[in-house]
Design an enzyme around this catalytic site. Structure first.
Site: not given
Ligand code: G6P
Length: 613
Positions: A2, A27, A74, A100-101, A486, A490, A493, A509, A608
């Site tokens: 949010c 966000r 959100w 937000n929260g 990673e 990516k 996501e 395994h 985000k």
């Molecule tokens: C969300 C974002 C990711 C990020 C993760 C941790 O899932 O989409 O890109 O790696 O949060 O966020 P931070 O801000 O703590 O690195």
């Protein structure tokens, strides 16, 4: 998650709110809304969908007024729809609130209010809180500001809220706990937002709200802050360093692509003033005071989520290798609920791009309560995590807008490398020649990343071949194992292709059962201690007709013979390979997602900044 934005001043609020909400889009959200007051009229508009949908929905309706609030939601309590979107109304409909929260005790509060005749229109916890506030105001016969304070003392959970009331057309009431809030102070005007991005073009003077603080913002008066326990606070005004250009796409189709291309610069910025190969020094000013804690540490614990957790895994290899300190890497969400063993001589390093991730923040508080030293590696200056830690080093990557983290990851790994080198140097666990070799190599990384970016067309070509895959496997070993994780993250996501990262040898395994001629296997097979072993793993995949896309060191001929496609990256020291080898994987995911027509910068369901646990 949010996003909140609010304005009071002498300009029209609506355009400022809409622009602010667009800045907060990154966000992650699924509905949006605004409310403005003009001539005793409270106009509230909200709907499911994007900010663009809200603007269309509002069309020519009355948006006048120099005071207003806006929100991107959100969904947590209640599905994303028009009714659940914020602002939420009080019972009289005379006041509205954005939030937000999560109000964790909303259910008993709602039951109590229902018994007293309150009727709720939405499924949200937010509506319960604004009903409660109005109820207290009427019952106790107090001013709205006082009712907010009393109500917040009854609330369990996280909030950053702003209230707009028809009866107080010259006032905004804002409060925060757990979720972020920043107030911008202009000339005869105030801005409130979840982060500084909606504020930056109007003023550089900001106040970051602390937990359990309430801001009383009245037109033409000074900002007043007090705690929910009724203690007056003096607002601490800071100057923002963020630049407006950093929030624009700057000619790129997507923020993610811009941020991938920014890496040579952002990596350099992470090292600026901290590293000099000429003078043979590595220095991290932010942690100087805590160096002794590192030197005495029996253990380092990394806590993080998502991509930041992957950076922590690279940190594990670095600190064990260079500084000879045992390391554990913990998902913040697991750590905090596990009754973990934390000693006073542990150093806990929290890694977070946003500095707002709720689980990471809670894990920090837990480790702090057990007496450990908490070091932060954050990107967002002034964020909650940066403030909750004892000390830390900012990554200085600049604002990251694309939901899929790219430049923040390489900046985190750069800072971790500097930190491990500094500690190793202080502890004497690294020889002078190795130290010098590594800092010289580290300085050369931005240029090497630049060279990888030149492979963009080749990577796009490979993306076109594999864009319709339904699964993908990413393999790495040692320092490149976290890179495999990673790379897979990516891809899933932003392109919604199922992908898994695995240590190459572990493939036997389990994942090997999945391999057939349809399955792309992306292997990081750069030169290093495990090179021969990875070559064997590639042969195992080939024997089962899997398709190999290999990331190899420039000049490699062995893997080239076996792989279907190879992407060469410049040679560097093995411990620095993550910084260079992750870049082609970022580009591969980016192109596949674009080719599949996905919303690269705002992938479905993702946020985000994950401010709820
Ligand atoms: C969300 C974002 C990711 C990020 C993760 C941790 O899932 O989409 O890109 O790696 O949060 O966020 P931070 O801000 O703590 O690195």
């Amino acid at each position: 998650m949010c996003g909140i934005v609010a304005y009071i001043g002498n300009k029209q609020a609506y355009p400022i709110l809409i622009k602010g909400l667009q800045r907060l889009e990154y966000r992650g959200y699924d509905s949006a809304g605004v409310a403005m007051i003009e001539k005793d009229e409270l106009n509230v508009y909200k709907c499911k969908g994007k900010v663009g949908d809200l603007v269309k929905f509002i069309g020519e309706k009355n948006t006048k007024g120099t005071i207003g609030i806006g929100h991107t939601r959100w969904a947590t309590h209640g599905e994303p729809n028009d009714v659940n979107a914020h602002p939420q109304f009080s019972a009289s409909q005379n006041m509205v609130m954005i939030h937000n929260g999560i109000i964790e005790n909303y259910a008993p509060l709602k039951e109590e209010l229902k018994k007293r005749g309150h009727i709720f229109l939405s499924d949200t916890d937010t509506e319960v809180l604004i009903h409660l506030i109005e109820d207290i105001k009427q019952k106790e016969g107090v001013r709205l500001g006082e009712a907010v304070r009393i109500a917040l003392n009854q609330v369990v959970g996280a909030y950053s809220i702003v209230i707009l009331s028809k009866e107080n057309p010259d006032e905004l009431f804002a409060a925060k706990k757990g979720s972020p809030m920043v107030i911008g102070i202009g000339v005869d005007e105030f801005f409130i937002a979840s982060d500084a991005t909606p504020i930056i073009e109007y003023t550089k003077n900001v106040v970051y709200m602390e937990d359990e603080e309430i801001a009383y913002i009245e037109r033409g008066k000074d900002l007043k802050i007090k705690t929910i326990k009724n203690k007056a606070k003096t607002p601490y005004v800071q100057e923002l360093e963020m630049k407006l250009e950093a929030l624009e796409k700057g000619g790129y189709d997507h923020f993610m692509l811009k941020e991938i291309y920014e890496q040579p610069r952002s990596i350099k910025d992470s090292m600026r003033g901290r590293l000099s190969s000429e003078n043979r020094i590595v220095n991290l000013g932010g942690i100087t005071e805590y160096e002794q804690k590192f030197i005495n540490a029996k253990r380092i614990i990394f806590i993080a989520c998502g991509t930041s957790w992957h950076a922590g895994l690279v940190g594990e290899y670095l600190f064990e290798d260079l500084a000879r300190i045992p390391v554990e890497v913990e998902y913040a969400s697991e750590f905090r609920y596990r009754n973990p063993i934390v000693y006073e001589d542990d150093v806990v390093i929290a890694i977070s791009q946003s500095g707002e991730t709720a689980d990471t923040l809670a894990a920090i508080e837990l480790a702090k309560s057990k007496g450990a030293t908490i070091i932060g590696i954050c990107n967002v200056v002034g964020s909650s995590i940066a403030r909750a830690t004892h000390a830390g080093s900012y990554t200085h990557a600049g604002p990251e807008i694309g939901v899929a983290s790219t430049k923040a990851f390489t900046a985190q790994v750069t800072v971790l490398t500097l930190m491990a080198l500094r500690v190793a140097f202080m502890k004497g666990t690294i020889s002078a020649s190795r130290f010098n070799e590594l800092i010289t190599e580290l300085e050369a990384i931005p240029e090497k990343v630049e060279k990888v970016l030149l492979k963009n067309d080749q990577i796009k070509f490979i993306a076109d071949i594999y864009k319709n895959s339904t699964n993908a496997l990413y393999l790495g070993r040692g320092y490149t194992f976290p890179v495999a994780l990673e790379g897979a993250l990516k891809l899933k996501e932003i392109s919604y292709i199922h992908a898994e990262g695995y240590p190459a040898a572990e493939m036997k395994h389990g994942p090997i059962a999945l391999i057939d001629e349809e399955m792309p296997v992306i292997v990081i097979a750069t030169k290093g201690a495990s090179y021969e072993k990875v070559v064997s793993n590639i042969q195992e995949v080939k024997a089962r007709k899997g398709k190999i896309i290999a990331i190899v060191t420039e000049g490699d001929s062995i893997v080239k013979e076996m792989a279907d496609y190879t992407i060469e990256i410049p040679e560097t020291d093995e411990i620095l390979v993550p910084l260079v080898s992750v870049v082609p994987l970022q580009l591969l995911s980016y192109h596949i997602a674009v080719m599949r027509g996905c919303n690269v910068d705002q992938p479905r369901n993702l946020a985000k900044s994950v401010t709820v646990e």
